[in-house]
Design a protein around this motif. Structure first.
Motif, short mmCIF file in Angstrom:
data_model
loop_
_atom_site.label_atom_id
_atom_site.label_comp_id
_atom_site.label_asym_id
_atom_site.label_seq_id
_atom_site.Cartn_x
_atom_site.Cartn_y
_atom_site.Cartn_z
N TYR A 1 0.83 -1.20 0.00
CA TYR A 1 0.00 0.00 0.00
C TYR A 1 0.86 1.26 0.00
CZ TYR A 1 -3.91 3.06 1.26
OH TYR A 1 -4.86 4.05 1.27
N ALA A 2 1.92 1.24 0.80
CA ALA A 2 2.83 2.39 0.84
C ALA A 2 3.51 2.58 -0.51
CB ALA A 2 3.87 2.18 1.93
N SER B 1 1.41 6.58 -6.70
CA SER B 1 0.27 7.45 -7.02
C SER B 1 0.65 8.92 -6.88
CB SER B 1 -0.91 7.12 -6.11
OG SER B 1 -1.96 8.05 -6.28
N LEU B 2 1.31 9.25 -5.78
CA LEU B 2 1.70 10.64 -5.54
C LEU B 2 2.70 11.12 -6.58
CD1 LEU B 2 2.04 10.58 -1.65
CD2 LEU B 2 0.19 11.59 -3.00
N MET B 3 3.65 10.26 -6.95
CA MET B 3 4.62 10.63 -7.96
C MET B 3 3.96 10.81 -9.33
SD MET B 3 7.54 11.06 -6.51
CE MET B 3 6.50 11.76 -5.21
N GLY B 4 2.97 9.93 -9.61
CA GLY B 4 2.26 10.04 -10.87
C GLY B 4 1.47 11.33 -10.95
N PHE C 1 -5.49 10.71 -9.19
CA PHE C 1 -6.29 11.33 -8.14
C PHE C 1 -5.86 10.69 -6.82
CE2 PHE C 1 -8.91 11.15 -11.99
CZ PHE C 1 -9.12 12.50 -12.21
N ALA C 2 -5.03 11.40 -6.07
CA ALA C 2 -4.36 10.81 -4.91
C ALA C 2 -5.33 10.13 -3.94
CB ALA C 2 -3.55 11.88 -4.18
N LEU C 3 -6.40 10.82 -3.54
CA LEU C 3 -7.32 10.27 -2.56
C LEU C 3 -8.02 9.03 -3.10
CD1 LEU C 3 -8.71 10.40 0.16
CD2 LEU C 3 -10.39 11.98 -0.83
N MET C 4 -8.51 9.10 -4.34
CA MET C 4 -9.20 7.96 -4.94
C MET C 4 -8.26 6.79 -5.13
SD MET C 4 -11.66 9.84 -7.74
CE MET C 4 -12.25 8.25 -8.32
N ASP C 5 -7.02 7.08 -5.51
CA ASP C 5 -6.03 6.01 -5.68
C ASP C 5 -5.73 5.34 -4.34
OD1 ASP C 5 -5.80 6.43 -8.40
OD2 ASP C 5 -4.20 7.90 -8.18
N MET C 6 -5.68 6.13 -3.27
CA MET C 6 -5.44 5.58 -1.94
C MET C 6 -6.58 4.65 -1.53
SD MET C 6 -4.01 8.92 0.12
CE MET C 6 -4.29 8.12 1.69
N VAL C 7 -7.82 5.11 -1.74
CA VAL C 7 -8.98 4.31 -1.37
C VAL C 7 -9.03 3.02 -2.19
CG1 VAL C 7 -11.50 4.22 -1.35
CG2 VAL C 7 -10.31 6.30 -0.61
N ALA C 8 -8.81 3.15 -3.50
CA ALA C 8 -8.85 1.98 -4.38
C ALA C 8 -7.78 0.96 -3.99
CB ALA C 8 -8.66 2.41 -5.83
N GLY C 9 -6.57 1.46 -3.71
CA GLY C 9 -5.49 0.56 -3.31
C GLY C 9 -5.81 -0.12 -1.99
N VAL D 1 -18.10 -9.40 6.15
CA VAL D 1 -17.17 -8.29 5.89
C VAL D 1 -16.79 -8.27 4.41
CG1 VAL D 1 -14.90 -7.31 6.40
CG2 VAL D 1 -16.27 -8.33 8.23
N LEU D 2 -16.53 -9.45 3.84
CA LEU D 2 -16.14 -9.52 2.43
C LEU D 2 -17.25 -9.00 1.53
CD1 LEU D 2 -14.15 -10.46 0.25
CD2 LEU D 2 -15.25 -12.70 0.31
N ILE D 3 -18.49 -9.38 1.81
CA ILE D 3 -19.62 -8.90 1.02
C ILE D 3 -19.70 -7.37 1.06
CG2 ILE D 3 -22.14 -8.84 0.88
CD1 ILE D 3 -22.15 -11.76 1.78
N THR D 4 -19.45 -6.81 2.25
CA THR D 4 -19.48 -5.35 2.40
C THR D 4 -18.39 -4.68 1.57
OG1 THR D 4 -20.33 -5.59 4.66
CG2 THR D 4 -19.39 -3.45 4.06
N VAL D 5 -17.18 -5.23 1.63
CA VAL D 5 -16.06 -4.64 0.89
C VAL D 5 -16.27 -4.79 -0.62
CG1 VAL D 5 -13.57 -4.75 0.48
CG2 VAL D 5 -14.46 -5.02 2.79
N VAL D 6 -16.79 -5.94 -1.04
CA VAL D 6 -17.07 -6.14 -2.47
C VAL D 6 -18.12 -5.14 -2.94
CG1 VAL D 6 -18.12 -7.72 -4.14
CG2 VAL D 6 -16.41 -8.57 -2.54
N ALA D 7 -19.12 -4.87 -2.10
CA ALA D 7 -20.14 -3.88 -2.44
C ALA D 7 -19.51 -2.50 -2.62
CB ALA D 7 -21.22 -3.84 -1.36
N MET D 8 -18.56 -2.15 -1.75
CA MET D 8 -17.85 -0.88 -1.88
C MET D 8 -17.07 -0.84 -3.19
SD MET D 8 -16.32 -0.46 1.98
CE MET D 8 -15.17 0.79 1.42
N HIS D 9 -16.45 -1.95 -3.52
CA HIS D 9 -15.68 -2.05 -4.76
C HIS D 9 -16.58 -1.85 -5.98
CE1 HIS D 9 -12.47 -3.23 -7.42
NE2 HIS D 9 -13.10 -4.32 -7.82
N ILE D 10 -17.75 -2.48 -5.95
CA ILE D 10 -18.69 -2.36 -7.06
C ILE D 10 -19.21 -0.93 -7.19
CG2 ILE D 10 -20.97 -3.08 -7.90
CD1 ILE D 10 -20.41 -5.83 -6.70
N LEU D 11 -19.47 -0.27 -6.06
CA LEU D 11 -19.91 1.12 -6.09
C LEU D 11 -18.84 2.01 -6.72
CD1 LEU D 11 -21.64 1.53 -2.60
CD2 LEU D 11 -22.74 1.47 -4.86
#
Length: 232
Positions: A29-30, A36-39, A128-136, A195-205
């Protein structure tokens, strides 16, 4: 005595695995955040967006992604059927074998994807630094959950009569309710599913946002029908 030893080994393996995957996630992640920040900085310096932003994943990573999704759906369905069958005292060895094999396949695909992620590398971030952080973060959390889910399922086999029933092929040993050392890993397994179902739902959103709101064509990264993409 044997049950106590099994339980000690169970928690030792769980703790060691958890520490390992968290360290792997933290380092990865780091690294991705730094990339991401360098990009983003380079995009600002050049006055434009990263020209490789929509570079696709390698074909084998895309294939593994969709296979994992399909197997997850199958595994979840088989597990749900097992819960109903166990409550009705009609569970079968075939049902457990199918669930175990599907879960094992998910674990294998997850490990392969992590390997190819390091070998093939991943496309550059969108900038997009914040979005890239969340996605990662979501991606690494999915990897951790898939590994722990498989591990907790395996430990449920070892600490309950299910493992013995499958080993000696005797449906009469299948439990109608988990007791003893098998209670904890089974409870962990069921919790991780939620928990997995919740995270997958976030991913789909997130995917829906990119595809229909931002309309940046991000889904092309995960398409098997592409030209000029990365070679496998």
């Amino acid at each position: 005595m044997i049950n106590n030893i099994i339980e000690i080994w169970y928690w030792t393996i769980i703790l060691a695995t958890l520490i390992g995957v968290v360290m792997y996630w933290g380092i990865g992640y780091a690294r991705d955040l730094w990339s991401s920040l360098m990009g983003q900085r380079n995009a600002w310096q050049t006055g434009g967006s990263n020209g490789k932003a929509m570079e696709p994943y390698s074909r084998r990573m895309v294939t593994i992604h969709w296979l994992t999704l399909a197997l997850l759906i199958v595994t979840w369905y088989l597990g749900d059927v097992l819960v109903d069958a166990r409550n009705e005292k009609s569970a079968t060895l075939t049902g457990y074998f199918a669930h175990v094999l599907a879960g094992g396949a998910v674990l294998l695909l997850t490990l392969l994807r992590l390997t190819y992620r390091s070998v093939d590398k991943i496309p550059p971030p969108l900038g997009f630094a914040l979005m890239d952080m969340v996605a990662g973060g979501v991606h690494y959390l999915l990897y951790i959950l898939l590994i722990l889910l498989s591990l907790s399922g395996f430990m449920t086999l070892l600490t309950s009569s299910v493992g013995e029933a499958l080993l000696v092929v005797d449906a009469g040993l299948l439990p109608t309710k988990y007791t003893g050392p098998g209670v904890i890993p089974h409870a962990v397994h069921e919790t991780l599913v939620t928990v997995l179902i919740t995270v997958v739902a976030m991913h789909i959103l997130g995917v829906i946002k990119h595809q229909f709101i931002m309309k940046d064509g991000l889904m092309r990264r995960m398409s098997l029908r592409k030209k000029g993409g990365r070679s496998a």
